[in-house]
Design an enzyme around this catalytic site. Structure first.
Site, mmCIF file in Angstrom:
data_model
loop_
_atom_site.group_PDB
_atom_site.id
_atom_site.type_symbol
_atom_site.label_atom_id
_atom_site.label_comp_id
_atom_site.label_asym_id
_atom_site.label_seq_id
_atom_site.Cartn_x
_atom_site.Cartn_y
_atom_site.Cartn_z
ATOM 1 C CG HIS A 79 -87.964 -0.454 9.826
ATOM 2 N ND1 HIS A 79 -89.113 -0.362 10.582
ATOM 3 C CD2 HIS A 79 -87.964 -1.720 9.312
ATOM 4 C CE1 HIS A 79 -89.776 -1.508 10.523
ATOM 5 N NE2 HIS A 79 -89.096 -2.341 9.758
ATOM 6 C CB SER B 257 -90.239 -4.100 6.890
ATOM 7 O OG SER B 257 -89.311 -4.573 7.840
#
Length: 291
Positions: free
Chosen positions: A207, A152
């Protein structure tokens, strides 16, 4: 990273679909996003297959892969190189793997078609390492014991890369009336916030570190870390027999052709319009900066 990234492409596309001051023409949406080609780029196909095998091994061995690859802040100081570069390959389960692969594949395919297969593989490794370094600095202060894994963060890297490249062509991704406008270059941060709201246990720091790496990629700060072109050609020469065997099922993008396409001005994801055509063109030369 540690928790699945849900629909990473959907929010960004919803932003782009909204009315913007540049009127994006979705009729010219790139072919590799609109349809599924008969043959897909080799690395874009190989990465999901390889990581899926690792998910199965992880399940059978009682999380041996995750325990060996998951990244934590102190790994860099202990020189655990396998964690620094391999954590994107490990996932918490099949659903985590599936969401990440679906999110990353369209972005990775477009990048590979322009930049070449081996070059893209090197890029993935550089993104993984640079993200690990940024994450270690952030998590070392805020959450040193948290472990992260999965693709991710790389998804966020490519989202940031394309957001910065699209900025020159479509400055506004979303507009509310005449007062509120979202600059395209901040689109990845909107996805970051939406993801954290929908998935509270996702790694916000991981992230965010991925976005940082995407910025470095787009602005060519990773240029110095790429090997000379002759090294890529040497790797291709060693892989020639494998490339020939895989040619009926995937497309391998060779360095000879990719080196030329990387010097061409960036082509926007959503076609062009009157304003976009007058926007500033940027060339990446032999390194990243175009797609």
């Amino acid at each position: 990273m540690h928790s699945p990234l849900y629909h990473v492409t959907s929010p960004i596309l919803q932003l782009f679909k909204s009315t913007s001051i540049t009127h994006m023409d979705f009729r010219q949406f790139p072919e590799n996003f609109r349809s599924v080609d008969r043959l897909q780029p080799a690395l874009t196909v190989g990465l999901p297959v390889f990581t899926f095998v690792l998910v199965l091994i992880d399940f059978v061995t009682g999380n041996a892969v995750s325990n060996a690859f998951a990244l934590y802040a102190g790994a860099i100081f202990k020189l655990e190189l396998n964690r620094i570069s391999m954590y994107p390959l490990a996932h918490t389960g099949i659903f985590h793997w599936f969401v990440n692969v679906i999110s990353l594949s369209p972005l990775l395919a477009r990048f590979e078609k322009v930049h070449g297969t081996v070059y893209t593989g090197i890029t993935l490794n550089l993104l993984a390492v640079s993200t690990a370094l940024i994450y270690s600095l952030l998590a070392g202060i805020i959450s040193p014991s948290t472990r992260v894994e999965g693709l991710s963060a790389i998804c966020f890297s490519f989202l940031e890369f394309y957001a910065l490249k699209e900025q020159s062509y479509y400055p506004i991704a979303f507009q509310w009336g005449d007062r509120y406008r979202l600059p395209t270059k901040y689109s990845a941060f909107v996805v970051l916030i939406i993801t954290f709201i929908l998935v509270p246990n996702s790694s916000l720091l991981g992230h965010l570190a991925g976005i940082g790496s995407g910025y470095l990629l787009a602005e060519n700060y990773l240029k110095i870390l790429y090997p000379p072109r002759k090294v890529i050609l040497f790797i291709e020469d060693k892989l020639e027999s494998l490339i020939a065997k895989l040619s009926p099922i995937v497309v391998y993008y060779r360095e000879d052709s990719a080196a030329d396409t990387r010097t061409v001005a960036y082509v926007p994801l959503f076609g062009s319009d009157a304003e976009a055509s007058s926007a500033r063109f940027e060339s990446s030369g032999h390194v990243l900066g175009t797609s």
